[in-house]
Design a protein around this motif. Structure first.
Motif, short mmCIF file in Angstrom:
data_model
loop_
_atom_site.label_atom_id
_atom_site.label_comp_id
_atom_site.label_asym_id
_atom_site.label_seq_id
_atom_site.Cartn_x
_atom_site.Cartn_y
_atom_site.Cartn_z
N LYS A 12 42.20 37.26 35.76
CA LYS A 12 43.00 38.47 35.98
C LYS A 12 43.75 38.37 37.29
O LYS A 12 44.89 38.84 37.40
CB LYS A 12 42.10 39.71 35.99
N ALA A 13 43.13 37.76 38.30
CA ALA A 13 43.79 37.60 39.59
C ALA A 13 45.03 36.72 39.44
O ALA A 13 46.08 37.02 40.02
CB ALA A 13 42.83 37.00 40.61
N ALA A 17 48.82 38.01 40.15
CA ALA A 17 49.68 37.28 41.09
C ALA A 17 50.98 36.86 40.41
O ALA A 17 52.06 36.99 41.00
CB ALA A 17 48.94 36.06 41.65
N ALA A 18 50.89 36.37 39.19
CA ALA A 18 52.09 35.95 38.47
C ALA A 18 53.06 37.10 38.28
O ALA A 18 54.28 36.95 38.47
CB ALA A 18 51.70 35.36 37.11
N ALA A 65 41.32 37.20 29.62
CA ALA A 65 42.51 37.41 28.79
C ALA A 65 42.55 38.81 28.21
O ALA A 65 43.55 39.22 27.63
CB ALA A 65 42.57 36.36 27.68
N GLU A 66 41.46 39.57 28.42
CA GLU A 66 41.47 40.97 27.99
C GLU A 66 42.60 41.74 28.65
O GLU A 66 43.07 42.75 28.11
CB GLU A 66 40.12 41.63 28.27
N VAL A 67 43.08 41.26 29.78
CA VAL A 67 44.20 41.91 30.45
C VAL A 67 45.43 41.92 29.54
O VAL A 67 46.23 42.86 29.58
CB VAL A 67 44.49 41.25 31.82
N ILE A 68 45.55 40.94 28.67
CA ILE A 68 46.63 40.91 27.68
C ILE A 68 46.16 41.50 26.35
O ILE A 68 46.83 42.34 25.76
CB ILE A 68 47.17 39.48 27.48
#
Length: 114
Positions: A12-13, A17-18, A65-68
């Motif tokens: 997630k970091a 950052a991206a 990848a849960e962030v997506i």
């Protein structure tokens, strides 16, 4: 880690950052499967043409990848890969399943015009 020529987001970091460091971001979240590999290859090919876009991959099965996977724009997706396009930190577009070069270029041109 995915075996692509793209920059990898492993956490997630990395994702945060991206998105913070780049105005225009395309992320393909998938596996090394038949629906995903063509999208990675297209993204790799487009990196030189779309220098104003940062291209990344993220492994679908990684916990972070849960962030997506949990984005509202992706919740109804049924097929891999999940592809998100972010402009100024906000989701501009999201697609799933196999994509063609024309479809990806159309989204890049529409959402990330120079």
């Amino acid at each position: 880690m995915l075996q692509t020529n793209l920059k990898h987001l492993l956490s997630k970091a990395d994702f945060n950052a991206a998105v913070q460091e780049n105005k225009n971001v395309m992320i393909c979240c998938g596996r090394m499967g038949p629906m995903c590999i063509p999208v990675y290859d297209i993204m790799d090919e487009l990196q030189d043409e779309y220098k104003h876009v940062a291209f990344f991959d993220m492994e679908f099965d990684a916990k972070d990848a849960e962030v997506i996977r949990n984005m509202p724009e992706c919740r109804s997706f049924m097929g891999l890969p999940f592809v998100v396009y972010l402009h100024d930190g906000k989701v501009a577009a999201a697609t799933s399943s196999i994509q063609t070069m024309d479809k990806i270029k159309s989204i890049l041109d529409k959402e990330f015009s120079k």
